[in-house]
Design an enzyme around this catalytic site. Structure first.
Site, short mmCIF file in Angstrom:
data_model
loop_
_atom_site.label_atom_id
_atom_site.label_comp_id
_atom_site.label_asym_id
_atom_site.label_seq_id
_atom_site.Cartn_x
_atom_site.Cartn_y
_atom_site.Cartn_z
N VAL A 76 3.62 -1.41 -1.42
CA VAL A 76 3.65 -2.60 -0.54
C VAL A 76 2.90 -3.71 -1.28
CG1 VAL A 76 2.98 -3.54 1.70
CG2 VAL A 76 3.74 -1.16 1.53
N HIS A 126 -1.31 1.55 3.33
CA HIS A 126 -1.59 2.76 4.11
C HIS A 126 -0.79 2.73 5.41
CE1 HIS A 126 -5.56 2.31 1.88
NE2 HIS A 126 -5.14 3.52 1.51
#
Ligand code: PAF
Length: 280
Positions: free
Chosen positions: A176, A37
């Protein structure tokens, strides 16, 4: 950083930003924010004047036997992460704020939602596209940022925005990963120590697939077998699906060319994790 809970508060802020000629970037989330995020918030900050982050665990995108009740929540931690990466406003609506009366409207994207997670989680994407439409109507962002880990979600939202002429640019950002390859996810929190190790089969399977493709393998079902073999060797893992699809249509491809998504959902114990790679 401002923290607001109501639609009228966030609308008031956005009205002022627009009056001041500022560009608004938006990162919709379900909270329990992690570096994935964070990368979206950072990208939004780089490309806009103001970044609004919503955290809302959207009940209508969970099936009856899914993890709505135990979905991890930690507002204080979320505020810290949001601020660290450059968020300006956090919007944390309650369920009553978002769904104050019986809902009679659902936003559906057909076709792209038929396979992969759409097939395994009936109604899930209707819940996602409905809440994202509502959030876009509330926040009126110039740009909105979504992670590529939810590759099908990203393509579905892009299609929805095109079909409905929504005045927002949808931007996908790379997955990620932890140092050992595990894709960052709020649901990683559910994993016990042994499960955390076992969860590496997802990224390992994708790595083996990529290696085989780089060595000339082109047949989807052979690549799916390579991935399945890696996963099936792990006793704590159970495949929900492994698919190779055209990134634009989300339909299975028999032969691997460009524009292909290799996607999987795997249960590690009771935790359902997803991962994917896109071959451009
Ligand atoms: O990806 C998510 O976290 C959610 O599906 C989203 C886009 C915030 C909608 O609830």
């Amino acid at each position: 950083m401002k923290v607001v809970y109501t639609i009228s508060e966030v609308r008031e802020l956005v009205k002022q930003y627009k009056r001041d000629g500022l560009k608004v970037g938006f990162v919709p989330t379900m909270g329990y924010l992690h570096e994935g995020h964070g990368s979206l918030i950072k990208r939004a900050k780089d490309e806009n004047d103001i970044v609004i982050v919503s955290t809302f665990v959207n009940p209508i995108q969970f099936g009856p036997n899914e993890d709505l009740d135990k979905y991890p929540r930690d507002q204080k931690r979320d505020e810290e992460v949001c601020e660290t990466y450059g968020g300006d406003v956090m919007f944390l609506p309650s369920v009553e704020e978002m769904y104050p009366e019986e809902r009679k409207t659902t936003v559906t994207v057909e076709g792209l939602t038929a396979g992969l997670c759409g097939a395994k989680r009936p109604g899930h994407f209707n819940g996602v596209t409905t809440v994202v439409t509502k959030l876009f109507n509330i926040v009126l962002p110039d740009r909105a940022y979504f992670g590529q880990k939810d590759a099908q979600q990203l393509m579905v939202i892009k299609k929805m925005v095109r079909d409905l002429n929504s005045p927002v640019e949808v931007i996908g950002c790379p997955i990620v990963r932890e140092e050992d390859g595990l894709a960052k996810s709020s649901r990683n929190k559910y994993l016990g120590e042994e499960e955390r190790k076992a969860a590496l089969v997802l990224s390992r399977g994708l790595k083996e697939a990529k290696k085989a493709i780089d060595n000339g393998e082109k047949v989807s079902k052979n690549v799916i077998s390579i991935i399945s073999d890696v996963i099936n060797k792990e006793p704590l893992a159970k495949i929900d699906y492994v698919s190779i699809v055209d990134i634009n249509t989300m339909e299975d491809v028999e032969e691997i060319g460009s524009g292909v998504l290799i996607a999987m959902a795997v249960y590690i114990g009771k935790t359902r994790l997803i991962d994917n790679i896109i071959l451009e």
